[in-house]
Design a protein around this motif. Structure first.
Motif, PDB file in Angstrom:
ATOM      1  N   CYS A  15      26.879  37.880  35.806  1.00  0.00           N
ATOM      2  CA  CYS A  15      27.067  36.742  36.707  1.00  0.00           C
ATOM      3  C   CYS A  15      26.827  37.205  38.149  1.00  0.00           C
ATOM      4  O   CYS A  15      27.227  38.315  38.513  1.00  0.00           O
ATOM      5  N   CYS A  18      29.263  39.640  40.474  1.00  0.00           N
ATOM      6  CA  CYS A  18      30.129  40.470  39.633  1.00  0.00           C
ATOM      7  C   CYS A  18      30.236  41.898  40.172  1.00  0.00           C
ATOM      8  O   CYS A  18      29.260  42.439  40.707  1.00  0.00           O
ATOM      9  N   ASN A  20      30.222  44.516  38.598  1.00  0.00           N
ATOM     10  CA  ASN A  20      29.401  45.470  37.847  1.00  0.00           C
ATOM     11  C   ASN A  20      28.158  45.914  38.623  1.00  0.00           C
ATOM     12  O   ASN A  20      27.686  47.033  38.433  1.00  0.00           O
ATOM     13  N   GLN A  49      30.611  43.473  28.883  1.00  0.00           N
ATOM     14  CA  GLN A  49      29.665  43.402  30.015  1.00  0.00           C
ATOM     15  C   GLN A  49      29.305  44.814  30.470  1.00  0.00           C
ATOM     16  O   GLN A  49      28.168  45.104  30.802  1.00  0.00           O
ATOM     17  N   ASN A 119      38.185  45.408  34.670  1.00  0.00           N
ATOM     18  CA  ASN A 119      38.288  44.092  35.328  1.00  0.00           C
ATOM     19  C   ASN A 119      39.539  43.333  34.891  1.00  0.00           C
ATOM     20  O   ASN A 119      39.696  42.151  35.140  1.00  0.00           O
ATOM     21  N   GLY A 123      35.584  40.189  29.639  1.00  0.00           N
ATOM     22  CA  GLY A 123      34.515  39.389  30.228  1.00  0.00           C
ATOM     23  C   GLY A 123      33.628  38.745  29.174  1.00  0.00           C
ATOM     24  O   GLY A 123      33.557  37.519  29.075  1.00  0.00           O
ATOM     25  N   GLN A 196      37.133  46.517  39.038  1.00  0.00           N
ATOM     26  CA  GLN A 196      35.892  45.725  39.032  1.00  0.00           C
ATOM     27  C   GLN A 196      36.211  44.245  38.937  1.00  0.00           C
ATOM     28  O   GLN A 196      36.554  43.749  37.880  1.00  0.00           O
ATOM     29  N   CYS A 198      36.036  40.582  38.130  1.00  0.00           N
ATOM     30  CA  CYS A 198      35.250  39.680  37.295  1.00  0.00           C
ATOM     31  C   CYS A 198      35.355  38.323  37.959  1.00  0.00           C
ATOM     32  O   CYS A 198      36.404  37.675  37.909  1.00  0.00           O
ATOM     33  N   VAL A 199      34.259  37.915  38.625  1.00  0.00           N
ATOM     34  CA  VAL A 199      34.334  36.711  39.459  1.00  0.00           C
ATOM     35  C   VAL A 199      34.431  35.446  38.622  1.00  0.00           C
ATOM     36  O   VAL A 199      34.778  34.389  39.115  1.00  0.00           O
ATOM     37  N   THR A 200      34.139  35.537  37.363  1.00  0.00           N
ATOM     38  CA  THR A 200      34.148  34.350  36.518  1.00  0.00           C
ATOM     39  C   THR A 200      35.502  34.112  35.853  1.00  0.00           C
ATOM     40  O   THR A 200      35.995  32.986  35.807  1.00  0.00           O
ATOM     41  N   PHE A 201      36.114  35.152  35.329  1.00  0.00           N
ATOM     42  CA  PHE A 201      37.326  34.936  34.537  1.00  0.00           C
ATOM     43  C   PHE A 201      38.624  35.450  35.137  1.00  0.00           C
ATOM     44  O   PHE A 201      39.704  35.060  34.714  1.00  0.00           O
TER      45      PHE A 201
HETATM   46  S1  SF4 Z   1      31.966  37.578  33.034  1.00  0.00           S
HETATM   47 FE1  SF4 Z   1      32.968  38.719  34.599  1.00  0.00          FE
HETATM   48  S2  SF4 Z   1      32.535  40.844  34.117  1.00  0.00           S
HETATM   49 FE2  SF4 Z   1      31.101  39.613  32.995  1.00  0.00          FE
HETATM   50  S3  SF4 Z   1      29.322  39.545  34.274  1.00  0.00           S
HETATM   51 FE3  SF4 Z   1      30.524  37.718  34.675  1.00  0.00          FE
HETATM   52  S4  SF4 Z   1      31.746  38.307  36.403  1.00  0.00           S
HETATM   53 FE4  SF4 Z   1      30.985  40.171  35.525  1.00  0.00          FE
END
Ligand code: SF4
Ligand SMILES: Cc1ncc(C[n+]2csc(CCOP(=O)(O)OP(=O)(O)O)c2C)c(N)n1
Lengths: 283, 589
Positions: A15, A18, A20, A49, A119, A123, A196, A198-201
């Protein structure tokens, strides 16, 4: 000398934003600065991820099973200890599914570098709790909050006398790269746990949240002092220290096997002639 | 030659066929006594077959070690024994009915606190002699071993040799005392056995035979196939392979690692194999169950892997020290997804040796997992052989290094090819070429993909193209006995020896044969030898298996459509003996 370009791999499918990405560039940069060529590196990863990272750089790669990074990496090092073996894992991957291997890799002390993309969430499987998720955090699977305490992988590693224990933050790639270089050049099993986002979760442990808390261990900090290391590594909350918490010089796993002291296993020639006398022993 | 065994008042037997059973508690040294005697007989030139029956405990319980020796090849155990060496009272109670009318029971009335007056009982004061002669009761087992030899009047030379090498590290004094104890035991039974008068055991031809059990043969086969890495977690009855290879590691440059669990064991073997060395892992059912995900990893990454699965009865922990052939279908279907694999089931230690070698060859040639499946019975059974001929071993190194890849512009680990086989380069030893392996579906380079087109191509490459080639490598089943039989006894794996002996007995007045499969999956093709046609022509086809559901029959039916007329199944955790299998077969004749 290798350049960043030599390590350029596939386009990442992470994403945007992120953490990562910074880890990836820190690994590549560290290898370039250490003058290590892509064909001298074996990156072993699991599933998550984080497990995709080796595909996004160029080097030998074994992308195996969820949680099983360390047995593969350990054996690869035993088979050819002239390779720089980097084990890449996620917090669920390494501390959950692979927890037993984590403990035993510390005991064995192969000269490999373990980088954990921590994270505090799963992920790839979309946001379940990981072993490092804070107690009480609500997720789809834990709607009334995570019932268990988070584990402290660094304290656990120090308690097992791990050879190298460090923590970095994806939001400070410069320092992360330095820690990475220290971990790669360290002789023995080195654990680098990386905060790290995790911008999504993970809506709690964001870049901002970390920036307000993360600081570096002071220059005079002595990583050989185990009790101090415990004290500092337990610090978590308003302030979160980064750096090398603990170091212990000891023999590596490879050094413990007399048969590979002279030459990597993979280069040793085999001839039936040399072993045929073993048949005689059954008479 | 034909030996003669004459007992006073008994008929002359055409050839020598003698069975010795040593019974006692775990911890009483049965293995030491049995192992030494088996070695002595084989060194003297007798053919030997041993099998072990033990409980899952370190001390106590009831165990036995049975040795059959003969001047003809023997390949299974009999129920009736000629000599029972009883180290405890329990052994006498359990086994006295199995002693032949002209047999012997050797025991020490003082140790077991009971005296038997019947003529077959020979009371030898093992412990007292050990104390008098060796000044320690520890040597009672040496006295007993000597006493067995005295009863047979076979001389002490070979025992002395074994004692000297066993106690080499303990020094001259210990050796001297043991030699004296052996001699005292020998002389005691020789001169205190009124029934032995007239017993004459003919000596076989002067030839030394090798004596080896199934798991050692697998270990030796691996060592001689260039296996350089073995990782395992201990589990009876597979542990012998781990022990054997570990004992050879330093001398022959192997790395043997005791993994933290079987999941780690299989992943380690895969890691080592990927990195360029021949690698193997081994376990028994429950441990192998944990390896199954790793098995699929080897399948997907096309990493050569040899797995020894030495069965014991399940489910779960089952009967940990006993035998069964009940994991065949589990192994056949083990692994998620579809990928090629090969299953070998040796019938003798010699087959185990050669099939282990073939396993390494096929695993590396086709970059697939190959199984050596056996069981406790064969694993722990010692057999004698004239020789294992190392010249028939295959060793082809399919791994490519820098100079092998000189013309290759861009190396791709999973490059498509007509055979489905791609070049197998050694990471780090292949110049600047990079080796990328992935458990996700991947492209030719080894990188993750998700598109359907590549998926189809990779399945074709990995599975569909390789399968027909692999099938061509599988040898036809072995046919023993009548070439156009009316009765066929069909077996696989460890039942080879007992079926063969039953065929020998029955072929005196029947057109009977054994069909034995040691390469069970894929089943051999019918073009070279049409074994199905042969079965179809026979009146009676009996499938013999050491399990409750006839797993091999199911496999044959599924693959060929052929149904056996009858089945003999044994699932009590014990192997077939010659007598009990013959009785079961007789019921159908
Ligand atoms: S789900 Fe979280 S850890 Fe995976 S790529 Fe997206 S932001 Fe990164
Ligand atoms: C044996 C097995 N169980 C479960 C999964 C599904 N799975 C894939 S990734 C993952 C967790 C990922 O979390 P983490 O290891 O923290 O890595 P991240 O994606 O957060 O980097 C799980 C449970 C799997 N691939 N294999």
């Amino acid at each position: 000398m290798p350049t960043s370009e030599d390590y350029k791999g596939q386009v990442p499918a992470w994403c945007p934003g992120c953490g990562n990405f910074q880890i990836l560039s820190a690994v590549k940069q560290a290898l370039v600065e250490l003058g290590i060529e892509p064909w001298e590196v074996l990156a072993v990863s699991g599933i998550g991820q984080s497990g995709k990272l080796p595909h996004y750089m160029k080097c030998h790669t074994f992308n195996g099973l969820h949680g099983r990074t360390l047995p593969v990496a350990t054996a690869a090092k035993l088979a050819n200890h002239s390779l720089h073996v980097i084990a890449v894992a996620g917090d669920g991957d390494c501390y959950g599914e692979g927890g037993n291997h984590f403990l035993h890799a510390i005991r064995r002390n192969p000269n490999i570098t373990l980088i954990v993309h921590d994270n505090q969430i799963y992920g790839l499987t979309k946001g379940q709790a990981s072993p490092t998720t804070a107690k009480g955090t609500r997720t789809k699977v834990q709607p009334s909050g995570v019932p268990a305490e988070p584990m402290n992988p660094l304290a656990l590693a120090i308690s097992q006398d791990c050879s190298f224990v460090a923590r970095g933050f994806a939001g400070d790639p410069e320092y992360l790269k330095e820690l990475m270089k220290a971990a790669i050049t360290h002789k023995g099993f080195s654990l680098l746990d990386i905060l790290q986002p995790c911008v999504t979760f993970n809506k709690v442990n964001t870049f901002k949240w970390y920036r307000e808390r993360v600081y570096k261990l002071e220059a005079e900090y002595d990583p050989y002092d185990r009790m101090k290391a415990f004290e500092r590594v337990l610090e978590w909350g308003e302030k979160i220290p980064n750096g090398i918490f603990y170091k212990k010089d000891k023999d590596t796993l490879e050094e413990m096997f007399p048969t590979i002291r002279e030459e990597p296993l993979v280069r040793q020639k085999f001839s039936i002639e040399d072993v045929k006398s073993e048949i005689e022993k059954f008479y | 030659m034909t030996g003669t065994l004459k007992h006073k008042g008994s008929l002359e037997v055409k050839f020598l066929d003698y069975t010795l059973r040593i019974g006692g508690e775990a911890g009483q040294g049965l293995q030491t006594i049995g192992g030494a005697l088996a070695k002595i007989f084989s060194r003297k030139g007798y053919y030997v077959f041993t099998h072990q029956d033990y409980m899952s405990r370190v001390r106590g319980g009831h165990n036995f070690y049975q040795i059959r020796f003969s001047d003809r090849k023997v390949s299974a155990s009999r129920d009736m024994v000629d000599i029972l060496l009883a180290l405890d009272l329990n052994t006498i109670e359990i086994h006295k009915e199995s002693v032949r009318n002209d047999g012997f029971i050797l025991y020490d009335s003082e140790t077991i606190k009971k005296k038997f007056e019947r003529p077959e009982f020979i009371d030898v004061p093992f412990k007292k002699i050990a104390l008098d002669v060796g000044k320690s009761s520890i040597m009672a087992n040496t006295v007993a071993t000597g006493a067995v030899l005295g009863l047979l009047d076979l001389g002490l030379e070979n025992l002395n040799e074994i004692l000297k090498s066993t106690f080499k590290k303990k020094g001259e004094e210990v050796i001297g005392k043991n030699l004296a104890c052996a001699e005292a035991g020998y002389n005691y039974s020789l001169s205190n056995c009124p029934r032995c008068e007239g017993v004459e055991i003919m000596e076989p031809e002067e030839k030394k035979l090798m004596l080896i059990d199934g798991v050692q043969a697998i270990g030796l086969g691996a060592l001689m196939s260039g296996c350089k890495f073995y990782s395992a977690y201990p589990m009876t009855p597979s542990t012998g392979i781990l022990n054997y290879l570990a004992s050879k590691a330093e001398e022959h440059g192997l790395v043997v690692e005791q993994a933290e669990d079987e999941i780690s064991a299989v992943n380690m073997a895969i890691g080592a194999s990927f990195t360029g060395v021949r690698a193997m892992t081994g376990s028994s059912g429950g441990g192998f169950a944990l390896m199954v995900e790793g098995l699929s990893l080897a399948g997907m990454t096309e990493t050569p892997l040899v797995i020894a699965e030495i069965q014991r009865p399940g489910p779960a922990t089952g009967l940990p020290t006993r035998t069964e052939q009940a994991d065949l279908l589990f192994i056949l279907y083990a692994g998620h997804g579809e990928f090629p694999k090969v299953i070998f089931e040796p019938g003798t230690p010699k087959q185990a040796f050669y099939l282990t070698n073939r396993a390494f060859e096929l695993a590396e040639k086709y970059q697939i997992p190959v199984f050596i499946q056996s069981d406790q019975y064969l694993g722990d059974s010692e057999w004698t052989f004239e020789n294992f001929d190392f010249e028939h071993l295959i060793y082809n190194d399919y791994r490519l290094r820098k100079k092998d890849l000189e013309g290759v512009e861009e190396y791709k680990r999973y490059k498509y090819s007509d055979t489905g086989i791609s070049l197998l380069a050694v990471p780090g030893e292949a110049g600047k070429h990079l080796v990328v392996a992935d458990s996700d579906e991947h492209d030719e380079e080894g990188h993750i993909i998700e598109d359907d087109e590549t998926r189809i191509k990779m399945v074709r490459k990995r599975l569909l193209k390789k399968l027909p080639l692999i099938k061509k490598e599988i040898e036809a089943p072995l046919l023993y006995g009548d070439p156009s039989p009316e009765i066929v006894l069909v077996g696989h794996g460890s039942t080879y020896g007992v079926i063969k002996e039953v065929v020998d007995i029955l072929s005196r007045d029947r057109k009977i044969a054994m069909m034995h499969f040691s390469q069970v999956y894929p089943l051999p093709e019918r073009d070279r030898s049409d074994y199905i046609e042969l079965l179809e022509k026979a009146k009676l086809t009996i499938s013999i298996e050491n399990n409750a559901t006839g797993q091999f029959s199911k496999l044959v039916r599924a693959e060929t459509g052929f149904d056996f007329t009858h089945q003999i199944l044994k699932y009590d955790g014990r192997p077939f003996s010659i007598e009990n299998l013959k009785e079961e077969v007789d019921a159908y004749l």
